[in-house]
Motif scaffolding. Sequence first.
Motif, mmCIF file in Angstrom:
data_model
loop_
_atom_site.group_PDB
_atom_site.id
_atom_site.type_symbol
_atom_site.label_atom_id
_atom_site.label_comp_id
_atom_site.label_asym_id
_atom_site.label_seq_id
_atom_site.Cartn_x
_atom_site.Cartn_y
_atom_site.Cartn_z
ATOM 1 N N UNK A 49 45.737 33.869 43.805
ATOM 2 C CA UNK A 49 45.980 34.107 42.221
ATOM 3 C C UNK A 49 46.796 32.981 41.606
ATOM 4 N N UNK A 50 47.699 33.063 42.207
ATOM 5 C CA UNK A 50 48.713 31.937 42.299
ATOM 6 C C UNK A 50 47.667 30.091 41.898
ATOM 7 N N UNK A 75 38.239 38.927 41.646
ATOM 8 C CA UNK A 75 37.954 40.063 41.183
ATOM 9 C C UNK A 75 37.597 40.017 39.968
ATOM 10 N N UNK A 76 37.095 40.313 38.575
ATOM 11 C CA UNK A 76 36.170 39.701 37.921
ATOM 12 C C UNK A 76 37.261 38.787 36.763
ATOM 13 N N UNK A 77 38.736 38.875 36.570
ATOM 14 C CA UNK A 77 40.467 38.550 36.218
ATOM 15 C C UNK A 77 40.537 37.480 36.841
ATOM 16 N N UNK A 80 37.852 34.775 36.329
ATOM 17 C CA UNK A 80 37.604 33.920 34.812
ATOM 18 C C UNK A 80 39.579 33.199 34.741
ATOM 19 N N UNK A 81 39.703 33.836 35.211
ATOM 20 C CA UNK A 81 41.034 32.940 35.329
ATOM 21 C C UNK A 81 40.519 30.839 36.066
ATOM 22 N N UNK A 82 39.491 31.127 36.654
ATOM 23 C CA UNK A 82 39.129 29.782 37.550
ATOM 24 C C UNK A 82 38.639 29.231 37.064
ATOM 25 N N UNK A 83 37.637 29.369 36.294
ATOM 26 C CA UNK A 83 36.418 29.132 35.204
ATOM 27 C C UNK A 83 37.001 28.211 33.897
ATOM 28 N N UNK A 84 38.676 29.509 33.697
ATOM 29 C CA UNK A 84 39.390 28.662 32.200
ATOM 30 C C UNK A 84 40.562 27.705 33.274
ATOM 31 N N UNK A 99 31.480 43.036 41.099
ATOM 32 C CA UNK A 99 30.359 42.088 41.856
ATOM 33 C C UNK A 99 29.478 41.666 40.204
ATOM 34 N N UNK A 100 29.131 42.372 39.304
ATOM 35 C CA UNK A 100 28.582 42.350 38.164
ATOM 36 C C UNK A 100 29.092 41.524 37.243
ATOM 37 N N UNK A 101 30.202 41.631 37.116
ATOM 38 C CA UNK A 101 30.811 40.003 36.488
ATOM 39 C C UNK A 101 30.729 39.271 36.449
ATOM 40 N N UNK A 102 31.169 39.354 37.645
ATOM 41 C CA UNK A 102 30.855 37.351 38.939
ATOM 42 C C UNK A 102 29.658 37.115 38.664
ATOM 43 N N UNK A 103 28.198 38.044 38.312
ATOM 44 C CA UNK A 103 27.302 37.644 38.773
ATOM 45 C C UNK A 103 27.015 36.731 37.123
#
Length: 162
Positions: A49-50, A75-77, A80-84, A99-103
């Motif tokens: 997370x960090x 997980x998804x949250x 999303x942080x990694x993408x951002x 996994x559906x959100x990760x996809x």
Amino acid sequence: MSSIITPDICDAHPDVQVLDPIFVSFGGREAFCGPIRTVKCFEDNSLVKQAVGEPGEGAVLVVDAGGSHRCAMLGDMLAEQAVDNGWAGVVMYGCVRDVDVLAETDLGVHALGAHPRKSEKRGEGLRDIPVTFAGVTVEPGQWLYADNNGIVVAKERLPLDT
């Protein structure tokens, strides 16, 4: 970015290391590469997370989660942080969830499997150290290349044809 085709990379650069074929691709980005940053932890994703909360600058987070199949470490949250924050991908020697959100997320994610249970948060683990799993020792600063054929690690950025 250049095309990432790991069989072609192996043909052109026979000295790359290839991780054992134990990973499943869960992310929305099928091929990814970048300089490696590492986390070593076990059933505690505090440092994951960090890390994804910091600027990724196109790096790949390689997580030695001890190969645990008892909880998810991403997980998804966090994805999303990694993408951002500009991460190219995550290689998880452990499990992920949502996994559906990760996809549908623009992030490369390779992991051992999926697990619905979240991890503990005790603040334990180490960052930016060499980690060993899947037959390879991975060091921060090396380069990782991944696609649906597998994952390879090179000592430095490789010249790839575009």
